[in-house]
Design an enzyme around this catalytic site. Structure first.
Site, PDB file in Angstrom:
ATOM      1  CE  LYS A 149      13.997  57.415 118.454  1.00 42.84           C
ATOM      2  NZ  LYS A 149      14.438  58.445 119.442  1.00 42.84           N
TER       3      LYS A 149
ATOM      4  CE1 TYR B 279       9.418  60.711 120.392  1.00 42.02           C
ATOM      5  CE2 TYR B 279      10.029  61.056 118.102  1.00 42.02           C
ATOM      6  CZ  TYR B 279      10.161  60.359 119.294  1.00 42.02           C
ATOM      7  OH  TYR B 279      11.044  59.297 119.367  1.00 42.02           O
TER       8      TYR B 279
ATOM      9  CG  ASN C 218      17.806  58.011 120.898  1.00 42.72           C
ATOM     10  OD1 ASN C 218      17.064  57.888 119.927  1.00 42.72           O
ATOM     11  ND2 ASN C 218      17.397  58.493 122.051  1.00 42.72           N
TER      12      ASN C 218
ATOM     13  CG  HIS D 243       9.861  55.499 120.248  1.00 38.50           C
ATOM     14  ND1 HIS D 243       9.736  56.528 121.134  1.00 38.50           N
ATOM     15  CD2 HIS D 243       8.692  54.815 120.284  1.00 38.50           C
ATOM     16  CE1 HIS D 243       8.505  56.476 121.670  1.00 38.50           C
ATOM     17  NE2 HIS D 243       7.858  55.441 121.162  1.00 38.50           N
TER      18      HIS D 243
ATOM     19  CD  GLU E 193       4.559  56.073 121.801  1.00 40.27           C
ATOM     20  OE1 GLU E 193       5.149  54.963 121.842  1.00 40.27           O
ATOM     21  OE2 GLU E 193       4.981  57.091 122.378  1.00 40.27           O
TER      22      GLU E 193
HETATM   23  P1  ATP Z   1      11.934  57.705 122.851  1.00 43.33           P
HETATM   24  O1  ATP Z   1      10.675  58.453 123.263  1.00 43.33           O
HETATM   25  O2  ATP Z   1      12.419  58.069 121.471  1.00 43.33           O
HETATM   26  O3  ATP Z   1      11.809  56.237 123.068  1.00 43.33           O
HETATM   27  P2  ATP Z   1      13.089  58.354 125.371  1.00 43.33           P
HETATM   28  O4  ATP Z   1      11.738  58.024 125.945  1.00 43.33           O
HETATM   29  O5  ATP Z   1      14.281  57.672 125.943  1.00 43.33           O
HETATM   30  O6  ATP Z   1      13.117  58.130 123.819  1.00 43.33           O
HETATM   31  P3  ATP Z   1      12.300  61.119 125.429  1.00 43.33           P
HETATM   32  O7  ATP Z   1      12.581  61.977 126.613  1.00 43.33           O
HETATM   33  O8  ATP Z   1      10.901  60.633 125.225  1.00 43.33           O
HETATM   34  O9  ATP Z   1      13.338  59.910 125.452  1.00 43.33           O
HETATM   35  O10 ATP Z   1      12.786  61.924 124.141  1.00 43.33           O
HETATM   36  C1  ATP Z   1      12.336  61.552 122.858  1.00 43.33           C
HETATM   37  C2  ATP Z   1      13.487  61.625 121.892  1.00 43.33           C
HETATM   38  O11 ATP Z   1      13.889  62.995 121.758  1.00 43.33           O
HETATM   39  C3  ATP Z   1      14.775  60.922 122.344  1.00 43.33           C
HETATM   40  O12 ATP Z   1      14.779  59.552 122.083  1.00 43.33           O
HETATM   41  C4  ATP Z   1      15.817  61.638 121.527  1.00 43.33           C
HETATM   42  O13 ATP Z   1      15.798  61.183 120.155  1.00 43.33           O
HETATM   43  C5  ATP Z   1      15.290  63.072 121.563  1.00 43.33           C
HETATM   44  N1  ATP Z   1      15.848  63.814 122.689  1.00 43.33           N
HETATM   45  C6  ATP Z   1      15.568  63.663 124.001  1.00 43.33           C
HETATM   46  N2  ATP Z   1      16.256  64.532 124.766  1.00 43.33           N
HETATM   47  C7  ATP Z   1      17.005  65.253 123.896  1.00 43.33           C
HETATM   48  C8  ATP Z   1      17.938  66.319 124.041  1.00 43.33           C
HETATM   49  N3  ATP Z   1      18.254  66.815 125.247  1.00 43.33           N
HETATM   50  N4  ATP Z   1      18.512  66.814 122.918  1.00 43.33           N
HETATM   51  C9  ATP Z   1      18.188  66.326 121.704  1.00 43.33           C
HETATM   52  N5  ATP Z   1      17.321  65.336 121.497  1.00 43.33           N
HETATM   53  C10 ATP Z   1      16.744  64.797 122.578  1.00 43.33           C
HETATM   54 MG    MG Z   2       9.929  58.826 125.162  1.00 46.80          MG
END
Ligand code: ATP
Ligand code: MG
Length: 138
Positions: free
Chosen positions: A9, A49, A112, A115, A126
């Protein structure tokens, strides 16, 4: 054989840890079969997303994902979706296991670093979102 989409990211690219992330992938035998740098528009981030469009963090997340360059990769191997997610660590770095990418490098629940696709269906969507068949080395 399974495929998954990995993104370093904009926070990871901005902090110059592309190499650290790629090293973790290679050390764990996650084979990279496609890789490029992109800079998503807000619209492209919203499309990527779209599953999260009703979430309170959607606007902030898509601002962040379009804030700078990111590295997108396709990984291939047995059970690679789950294996890569284990190496990434939990979404919230505070809950991520020791030695995971997010535990070691993430600074925020949103910022974080990486992804990873969460299912074969999301991986297919994706990968197709960023790569055509000629860009994947097989
Ligand atoms: P990713 O899809 O990015 O691999 P993930 O599957 O672990 O991560 P998701 O639940 O799909 O998590 O959320 C997508 C992204 O949205 C997260 O990686 C993070 O960057 C952001 N995100 C998720 N939860 C929160 C939250 N509570 N507050 C802010 N940002 C969040
Ligand atoms: Mg995810």
């Amino acid at each position: 054989m399974e495929r998954t989409l990995s993104i370093i990211k904009p926070d990871g690219v901005g902090r110059s840890i592309i190499g650290e992330v790629v090293k973790r992938l290679e050390e764990n035998d996650l084979k990279i079969i496609a890789m490029k740098m992109i800079w998503m528009t807000k619209k492209q981030a919203q499309g990527f997303y779209a599953v999260h469009k009703e979430r309170p963090f959607f606007d902030s997340l898509t601002d962040f994902m379009s804030s700078g360059p990111a590295v997108v990769m396709v990984l291939e191997g047995d059970n690679v979706i789950a294996r890569y997610r284990n190496i990434m660590g939990a979404t919230d770095y505070k809950e991520a296991a020791e030695g995971t990418i997010r535990k070691d490098f993430a600074t925020d629940i949103e910022k974080n670093v990486v992804h990873g696709s969460d299912s074969p269906e999301s991986a297919a969507f994706e990968i197709g979102y960023f790569f055509n068949q000629f860009e994947i080395a097989v």
